[in-house]
Design a protein around this motif. Structure first.
Motif, mmCIF file in Angstrom:
data_model
loop_
_atom_site.group_PDB
_atom_site.id
_atom_site.type_symbol
_atom_site.label_atom_id
_atom_site.label_comp_id
_atom_site.label_asym_id
_atom_site.label_seq_id
_atom_site.Cartn_x
_atom_site.Cartn_y
_atom_site.Cartn_z
ATOM 1 N N TYR A 90 0.627 -1.698 -0.093
ATOM 2 C CA TYR A 90 0.669 -0.001 0.169
ATOM 3 C C TYR A 90 1.121 1.552 0.065
ATOM 4 C CZ TYR A 90 -3.853 3.003 1.434
ATOM 5 O OH TYR A 90 -4.596 4.592 1.385
ATOM 6 N N VAL A 91 0.637 2.545 -0.442
ATOM 7 C CA VAL A 91 1.034 3.114 -0.844
ATOM 8 C C VAL A 91 0.338 4.270 0.184
ATOM 9 C CG1 VAL A 91 0.148 3.925 -3.084
ATOM 10 C CG2 VAL A 91 2.768 5.274 -2.355
ATOM 11 N N THR A 92 0.555 5.408 0.288
ATOM 12 C CA THR A 92 -0.217 6.616 0.997
ATOM 13 C C THR A 92 0.165 7.703 0.716
ATOM 14 O OG1 THR A 92 1.183 6.695 3.375
ATOM 15 C CG2 THR A 92 -0.679 5.299 2.783
ATOM 16 N N SER A 93 0.011 8.997 0.566
ATOM 17 C CA SER A 93 0.189 10.118 0.409
ATOM 18 C C SER A 93 0.623 11.052 0.927
ATOM 19 C CB SER A 93 -1.155 10.758 -0.485
ATOM 20 O OG SER A 93 -2.046 10.888 0.411
ATOM 21 N N ASP A 94 0.661 10.788 2.537
ATOM 22 C CA ASP A 94 0.725 11.638 3.632
ATOM 23 C C ASP A 94 1.300 10.296 4.895
ATOM 24 O OD1 ASP A 94 -0.763 12.649 6.076
ATOM 25 O OD2 ASP A 94 0.083 14.771 4.611
ATOM 26 N N PRO A 95 2.116 10.922 5.565
ATOM 27 C CA PRO A 95 2.642 10.155 6.349
ATOM 28 C C PRO A 95 1.693 10.193 7.869
ATOM 29 C CG PRO A 95 4.623 10.650 5.959
ATOM 30 C CD PRO A 95 3.504 11.314 5.130
ATOM 31 N N LEU A 96 1.162 11.150 8.321
ATOM 32 C CA LEU A 96 0.345 11.083 9.115
ATOM 33 C C LEU A 96 -1.033 10.838 8.840
ATOM 34 C CD1 LEU A 96 -0.805 13.120 11.812
ATOM 35 C CD2 LEU A 96 -1.517 15.305 10.271
ATOM 36 N N TYR A 97 -1.833 10.875 7.311
ATOM 37 C CA TYR A 97 -2.585 9.947 6.793
ATOM 38 C C TYR A 97 -1.997 8.478 7.002
ATOM 39 C CZ TYR A 97 -6.499 8.666 3.697
ATOM 40 O OH TYR A 97 -8.034 8.118 3.479
ATOM 41 N N ALA A 98 -1.742 7.865 7.226
ATOM 42 C CA ALA A 98 -1.077 6.634 6.691
ATOM 43 C C ALA A 98 -1.038 6.278 8.532
ATOM 44 C CB ALA A 98 0.160 5.938 5.794
ATOM 45 N N LEU A 99 -1.178 6.783 9.286
ATOM 46 C CA LEU A 99 -0.721 5.717 10.150
ATOM 47 C C LEU A 99 -1.694 6.388 11.218
ATOM 48 C CD1 LEU A 99 3.087 7.640 11.622
ATOM 49 C CD2 LEU A 99 1.866 5.141 10.727
ATOM 50 N N ILE A 100 -2.816 7.252 10.799
ATOM 51 C CA ILE A 100 -4.267 7.111 11.496
ATOM 52 C C ILE A 100 -4.916 6.469 11.108
ATOM 53 C CG2 ILE A 100 -6.541 8.734 11.052
ATOM 54 C CD1 ILE A 100 -4.930 11.370 10.677
ATOM 55 N N LEU A 126 -2.706 10.184 21.310
ATOM 56 C CA LEU A 126 -1.136 10.743 20.075
ATOM 57 C C LEU A 126 -2.218 11.423 19.233
ATOM 58 C CD1 LEU A 126 1.132 8.094 21.556
ATOM 59 C CD2 LEU A 126 1.259 10.838 21.934
ATOM 60 N N ILE A 127 -2.092 10.300 17.785
ATOM 61 C CA ILE A 127 -3.180 10.455 16.990
ATOM 62 C C ILE A 127 -4.266 12.031 17.379
ATOM 63 C CG2 ILE A 127 -3.985 9.782 15.021
ATOM 64 C CD1 ILE A 127 -3.188 7.536 15.634
ATOM 65 N N ASP A 128 -5.075 11.896 18.547
ATOM 66 C CA ASP A 128 -6.377 13.427 18.316
ATOM 67 C C ASP A 128 -5.239 14.471 18.636
ATOM 68 O OD1 ASP A 128 -8.006 11.102 17.626
ATOM 69 O OD2 ASP A 128 -8.795 10.439 19.503
ATOM 70 N N ALA A 136 3.999 22.353 13.187
ATOM 71 C CA ALA A 136 3.997 21.173 13.128
ATOM 72 C C ALA A 136 5.610 20.653 13.227
ATOM 73 C CB ALA A 136 4.892 21.623 11.096
ATOM 74 N N ALA A 137 6.212 21.126 14.206
ATOM 75 C CA ALA A 137 6.934 20.213 14.411
ATOM 76 C C ALA A 137 7.027 19.563 15.808
ATOM 77 C CB ALA A 137 7.997 21.452 15.846
ATOM 78 N N GLU A 138 5.115 20.114 16.409
ATOM 79 C CA GLU A 138 4.690 19.113 18.015
ATOM 80 C C GLU A 138 4.063 18.470 17.053
ATOM 81 O OE1 GLU A 138 2.581 17.794 21.719
ATOM 82 O OE2 GLU A 138 4.613 19.231 20.558
ATOM 83 N N VAL A 139 3.597 17.765 15.458
ATOM 84 C CA VAL A 139 2.920 16.996 14.557
ATOM 85 C C VAL A 139 3.537 16.558 14.616
ATOM 86 C CG1 VAL A 139 1.821 16.602 12.874
ATOM 87 C CG2 VAL A 139 1.238 18.509 13.913
ATOM 88 N N ASP A 140 5.077 16.724 14.326
ATOM 89 C CA ASP A 140 6.427 15.188 13.448
ATOM 90 C C ASP A 140 6.934 14.375 14.998
ATOM 91 O OD1 ASP A 140 6.236 16.051 10.930
ATOM 92 O OD2 ASP A 140 8.759 17.497 11.281
ATOM 93 N N ARG A 141 6.922 15.340 15.454
ATOM 94 C CA ARG A 141 7.255 15.208 17.653
ATOM 95 C C ARG A 141 6.289 13.762 17.966
ATOM 96 N NH1 ARG A 141 6.229 14.765 22.602
ATOM 97 N NH2 ARG A 141 4.524 16.074 22.827
ATOM 98 N N LEU A 142 5.008 14.139 17.470
ATOM 99 C CA LEU A 142 3.420 12.833 18.501
ATOM 100 C C LEU A 142 3.754 12.174 17.334
ATOM 101 C CD1 LEU A 142 0.725 15.609 18.857
ATOM 102 C CD2 LEU A 142 1.489 14.219 20.607
ATOM 103 N N MET A 143 4.042 12.260 16.067
ATOM 104 C CA MET A 143 4.119 11.346 14.773
ATOM 105 C C MET A 143 5.585 10.309 14.952
ATOM 106 S SD MET A 143 0.757 11.568 14.110
ATOM 107 C CE MET A 143 0.478 9.923 12.962
ATOM 108 N N ALA A 144 5.935 10.858 15.334
ATOM 109 C CA ALA A 144 6.860 9.881 15.448
ATOM 110 C C ALA A 144 7.006 8.819 16.354
ATOM 111 C CB ALA A 144 8.421 10.837 15.962
#
Length: 189
Positions: A90-100, A126-128, A136-144
């Motif tokens: 599977y390919v996703t267009s966005d890492p955030l979307y994929a993980l959600i 974490l996702i919510d 953006a930095a906080e989103v990156d930290r949470l998704m990491a």
């Protein structure tokens, strides 16, 4: 991730399994790939490698669209009643979307592709939080942290990661790497 068959055998032995008493699982797999993947050779390699540590993988081979239908139906769907895993490329267009889509409890199939019906309050939190944060930095930290949790809990077995594969030499001109799976070769000279 590291390749450590001895550690895999030790962990399986702790759980009561071995090459003589293997853990049995059944994958639904595509007989043909999506154009990028060599589905059966990849699955056969996993089957062989896992057999060596005490996991016996049986295949339920189906056409690619049947596999996608099973994936969209989720683990409780009709096509999955006799399988324990869905091996889908599977390919996703966005890492955030994929993980959600894979890990949020509200994305259980058929709403999303949380195939196994994974549900974890910390993961959802974490996702919510990430989806309601504008930094953006906080989103990156949470998704990491989401990614770390998914890997630590072995929620998926990542066999191949082929984001934007390409080959180029000095003799090729006019090549621009595609940002998706569709490569335009008409510009090449």
């Amino acid at each position: 991730m590291r390749h450590d068959p001895a550690e895999a055998r030790r962990l399986l032995a702790e759980a009561g399994y071995s090459t003589r008493n293997p853990l049995k699982t059944k994958f639904i797999v595509a007989t043909g790939g999506s154009g990028q993947m060599l589905s059966m050779p990849i699955n056969e390699y996993v089957q062989q490698s896992w057999r060596e540590v005490g996991i016996e993988v049986e295949f339920k081979p189906v056409e690619l669209e049947v596999l996608y239908t099973c994936w969209r139906q989720g683990a409780t769907g009709e096509l999955a009643r006799d399988v324990t895993a869905n091996n889908v490329a599977y390919v996703t267009s966005d890492p955030l979307y994929a993980l959600i889509r894979f890990f949020h409890s509200k994305q259980v199939a058929p709403t999303g592709v949380n195939w196994s019906h994974y549900s974890d309050a910390e993961m959802d939190r974490l996702i919510d939080t990430a989806t309601s944060t504008f930094d953006a930095a906080e989103v990156d930290r949470l998704m990491a942290r989401v990614h770390e949790k998914a890997v630590d809990e072995a929620l998926l077995v990542f066999v191949v990661h082929d984001t934007n594969p390409h080959v180029a030499t000095r003799t090729i001109r006019g090549y621009t790497q595609a940002q998706h799976w569709f490569q335009d070769l008409t510009t090449l000279s």
